[in-house]
Design an enzyme around this catalytic site. Structure first.
Site, PDB file in Angstrom:
ATOM      1  N   ARG A  23       0.752  -1.153  -0.049  1.00 41.20           N
ATOM      2  CA  ARG A  23      -0.022   0.112  -0.001  1.00 41.20           C
ATOM      3  C   ARG A  23       0.894   1.214  -0.048  1.00 41.20           C
ATOM      4  NH1 ARG A  23      -5.401  -0.669   1.603  1.00 41.20           N
ATOM      5  NH2 ARG A  23      -6.227  -2.546   0.669  1.00 41.20           N
ATOM      6  N   ARG A  27      -3.301   6.732   1.296  1.00 42.83           N
ATOM      7  CA  ARG A  27      -3.790   7.951   1.836  1.00 42.83           C
ATOM      8  C   ARG A  27      -2.859   8.562   2.974  1.00 42.83           C
ATOM      9  NH1 ARG A  27      -9.013   4.943   3.301  1.00 42.83           N
ATOM     10  NH2 ARG A  27      -7.597   3.075   3.318  1.00 42.83           N
ATOM     11  N   ARG A  36      -6.113  11.452  -5.922  1.00 38.74           N
ATOM     12  CA  ARG A  36      -7.501  11.071  -5.740  1.00 38.74           C
ATOM     13  C   ARG A  36      -8.600  11.940  -5.823  1.00 38.74           C
ATOM     14  NH1 ARG A  36     -11.153   9.482  -2.424  1.00 38.74           N
ATOM     15  NH2 ARG A  36     -11.707   7.337  -2.051  1.00 38.74           N
ATOM     16  N   ASP A  73      -6.799  -2.683  -7.778  1.00 36.40           N
ATOM     17  CA  ASP A  73      -7.349  -3.283  -6.526  1.00 36.40           C
ATOM     18  C   ASP A  73      -7.745  -4.791  -6.685  1.00 36.40           C
ATOM     19  OD1 ASP A  73      -8.267  -2.312  -3.641  1.00 36.40           O
ATOM     20  OD2 ASP A  73      -9.637  -4.072  -4.427  1.00 36.40           O
ATOM     21  N   TYR A 150     -15.068 -11.887  -0.631  1.00 32.34           N
ATOM     22  CA  TYR A 150     -15.574 -10.615  -0.652  1.00 32.34           C
ATOM     23  C   TYR A 150     -16.910 -10.958  -1.410  1.00 32.34           C
ATOM     24  CZ  TYR A 150     -11.931  -8.289   1.515  1.00 32.34           C
ATOM     25  OH  TYR A 150     -10.902  -7.622   2.218  1.00 32.34           O
TER      26      TYR A 150
HETATM   27  O1  CP3 Z   1       0.019  -1.645  -2.393  1.00 32.01           O
HETATM   28  C1  CP3 Z   1      -0.323  -0.688  -3.479  1.00 32.01           C
HETATM   29  O2  CP3 Z   1       0.131   0.322  -3.279  1.00 32.01           O
HETATM   30  C2  CP3 Z   1      -1.196  -0.956  -4.621  1.00 32.01           C
HETATM   31  C3  CP3 Z   1      -2.494  -0.735  -4.837  1.00 32.01           C
HETATM   32  C4  CP3 Z   1      -3.401  -1.769  -4.196  1.00 32.01           C
HETATM   33  C5  CP3 Z   1      -4.625  -1.325  -3.199  1.00 32.01           C
HETATM   34  N1  CP3 Z   1      -5.299  -2.471  -2.790  1.00 32.01           N
HETATM   35  C6  CP3 Z   1      -5.180  -0.055  -3.451  1.00 32.01           C
HETATM   36  C7  CP3 Z   1      -6.015   0.597  -2.502  1.00 32.01           C
HETATM   37  C8  CP3 Z   1      -3.344  -3.021  -3.885  1.00 32.01           C
HETATM   38  C9  CP3 Z   1      -2.053  -4.266  -3.903  1.00 32.01           C
HETATM   39  C10 CP3 Z   1      -4.528  -3.530  -2.932  1.00 32.01           C
HETATM   40  C11 CP3 Z   1      -4.668  -4.855  -2.385  1.00 32.01           C
HETATM   41  C12 CP3 Z   1      -6.097  -5.134  -1.806  1.00 32.01           C
HETATM   42  N2  CP3 Z   1      -7.364  -4.686  -1.899  1.00 32.01           N
HETATM   43  C13 CP3 Z   1      -6.287  -6.056  -0.809  1.00 32.01           C
HETATM   44  C14 CP3 Z   1      -5.136  -7.296  -0.482  1.00 32.01           C
HETATM   45  C15 CP3 Z   1      -4.231  -6.734   0.396  1.00 32.01           C
HETATM   46  C16 CP3 Z   1      -4.664  -6.314   1.853  1.00 32.01           C
HETATM   47  O3  CP3 Z   1      -4.508  -5.174   2.120  1.00 32.01           O
HETATM   48  O4  CP3 Z   1      -4.835  -7.332   2.412  1.00 32.01           O
HETATM   49  C17 CP3 Z   1      -7.475  -6.323  -0.371  1.00 32.01           C
HETATM   50  C18 CP3 Z   1      -8.168  -7.175   0.864  1.00 32.01           C
HETATM   51  C19 CP3 Z   1      -8.248  -5.264  -1.075  1.00 32.01           C
HETATM   52  C20 CP3 Z   1      -9.464  -4.882  -0.985  1.00 32.01           C
HETATM   53  C21 CP3 Z   1      -9.727  -3.540  -0.591  1.00 32.01           C
HETATM   54  N3  CP3 Z   1      -9.489  -2.217  -1.167  1.00 32.01           N
HETATM   55  C22 CP3 Z   1     -10.174  -2.961   0.874  1.00 32.01           C
HETATM   56  C23 CP3 Z   1     -10.697  -3.821   1.828  1.00 32.01           C
HETATM   57  C24 CP3 Z   1     -10.231  -1.584   0.694  1.00 32.01           C
HETATM   58  C25 CP3 Z   1     -10.973  -0.844   1.856  1.00 32.01           C
HETATM   59  C26 CP3 Z   1     -10.210  -0.595   3.026  1.00 32.01           C
HETATM   60  C27 CP3 Z   1      -9.141   0.753   2.990  1.00 32.01           C
HETATM   61  O5  CP3 Z   1      -7.821   0.540   3.201  1.00 32.01           O
HETATM   62  O6  CP3 Z   1      -9.686   1.650   2.577  1.00 32.01           O
HETATM   63  C28 CP3 Z   1      -9.772  -1.305  -0.550  1.00 32.01           C
HETATM   64  C29 CP3 Z   1      -9.492   0.439  -1.241  1.00 32.01           C
HETATM   65  C30 CP3 Z   1      -8.119   0.730  -1.407  1.00 32.01           C
HETATM   66  N4  CP3 Z   1      -7.467  -0.281  -2.339  1.00 32.01           N
HETATM   67  C31 CP3 Z   1      -7.402   1.794  -1.189  1.00 32.01           C
HETATM   68  C32 CP3 Z   1      -6.162   1.647  -1.629  1.00 32.01           C
HETATM   69  C33 CP3 Z   1      -5.207   2.688  -1.897  1.00 32.01           C
HETATM   70  C34 CP3 Z   1      -7.939   2.972  -0.218  1.00 32.01           C
HETATM   71  C35 CP3 Z   1      -9.161   3.626  -1.053  1.00 32.01           C
HETATM   72  C36 CP3 Z   1      -8.976   5.054  -0.954  1.00 32.01           C
HETATM   73  O7  CP3 Z   1      -8.148   5.914  -1.596  1.00 32.01           O
HETATM   74  O8  CP3 Z   1      -9.938   5.560  -0.403  1.00 32.01           O
END
Ligand code: CP3
Length: 341
Positions: A23, A27, A36, A73, A150
């Protein structure tokens, strides 16, 4: 000169471990929040190649990480298979649910995913051209079990209860969903490789809730099939597997699935993992991401402890899970200095 991450993935022990962060585009960075904002919402950011490439590059410019991870994602794949997907601010993802044979049958076939996912491949092509030459580009997908949790629940759940319930009540439908996701994941990652990613990572964030034979059937078997198919299509492609919270099941995971590297969460100690997992090859991990919020002397001492524990074998320094929005960007620099200094 070979890129540092590729050397570690090939089994080399390096004097300083290469480093990136789960990640890392996120944010906690003001420049991410600005882009964003410009995109309007998270999914538009994921599907606008110029903006997705921009946020992928932001942490590389700021910190000089050794790898960039494609900005996308894991839930884009279910969307490409026909599920509805949206994000509720402050709460997380929501999807239409798959709980019946008819729901499964209504999904699109694996080969249909590229229509929706074409912008992701375009992001990869932009990055392959724009990244500094020493930086490795990592592509990714969710592992079938985690994505299925999911799709069945329609949202994130603390214990993956709905997926476990479907698995118990209608094993054939659940297995059908896993099989479709396995085939779609192979096609998705293969297309990322063709567009220019050099390494792929499989995120099985909820592997830790699979017990006994279920871990073999739903965490190991799909990973093994995906890795074998990818390596058949792309000989020499390195694969990182992340069966998060696998605990004792981390032992032997790389050998059983063909992964080149196992990513470790921070519920296992680095010393234990060095003895039991790194003995089979490269590992990635596993600093507690909470330390990037709290900082201080403990951030430095724990970073050094992780580096020292894994210094006898191939290692890619990373966190045990994603960096959180509350993390202090200055603490990331302190961590990097402690790794490289
Ligand atoms: O790592 C990186 O920088 C690359 C991008 C990336 C994102 N999500 C961007 C993201 C990667 C590799 C993921 C993987 C992901 N997404 C996983 C597996 C890794 C883990 O964290 O266990 C999972 C379970 C998801 C599903 C997901 N996406 C959830 C549950 C959420 C909401 C929770 C949260 O952190 O807000 C997201 C949103 C998400 N994916 C964000 C980002 C940067 C935040 C969204 C925002 O900008 O509001």
């Amino acid at each position: 000169m070979t890129k540092t991450i590729l050397s570690a993935l090939a089994g080399q022990t390096l004097p300083v471990p290469p480093i990136w962060m789960m990640r890392q585009a996120g944010r906690y960075l003001p420049e991410y929040r600005a882009t964003r904002e410009k995109a309007g919402d998270f999914l538009t950011l994921c599907y606008t190649p110029e903006l997705a490439a921009e946020v992928t590059l932001q942490p590389i410019r700021r910190y000089g990480f050794d790898a960039a991870i494609l900005f996308a994602d894991i839930l884009l794949l279910p969307q490409a298979l026909g599920a509805d997907l949206w994000f509720v601010t402050g709460e997380g993802p929501r999807l239409s649910t798959i709980t019946t044979p008819a729901g499964l049958a209504a999904l699109k076939p694996a080969e249909a995913i590229h229509v929706t996912l074409a912008p992701v491949y375009e992001t990869v092509r932009i990055l392959a051209g724009d990244l500094p030459k020493e930086v490795t580009l990592i592509g990714f997908a969710g592992a079938p079990w985690t994505v299925a949790t999911y799709m069945v629940a329609g949202r994130g759940t603390p214990d993956q209860g709905p997926a476990h319930a479907l698995k118990a009540a209608d094993r054939a439908t659940f297995q059908g969903l896993i099989d479709l996701l396995t085939e779609a994941t192979i096609d998705y990652l293969s297309a990322q490789v063709e567009a220019g990613v050099e390494v792929v990572k499989l995120f099985d964030s909820w592997a830790g809730s699979l017990r006994g034979q279920d871990f073999d059937d739903f965490a190991m078997a799909p990973a093994k099939r995906i890795i074998a198919a990818l390596k058949a299509r792309h000989p020499g492609l390195p694969v990182i597997a992340f069966p998060r919270e696998a605990g004792a099941r981390y032992t032997g995971f790389a050998r059983a699935t063909g992964a080149d590297c196992v990513a470790l969460d921070n519920s296992v100690s680095a010393e234990w993992a060095a003895a039991n997992v790194q003995k089979d090859g490269c590992v990635q991990g596993n600093l507690d991401p909470a330390l990037l919020v709290t900082g201080g002397e403990r951030l430095v001492s724990e970073t050094r402890r992780v580096v020292r524990a894994f210094s006898g074998g191939p290692h890619i320094f990373n966190l045990g899970h994603g960096i959180t929005p509350e993390a202090d960007p200055d603490n990331v620099q302190r961590m990097i200095d402690a790794v490289r200094g």
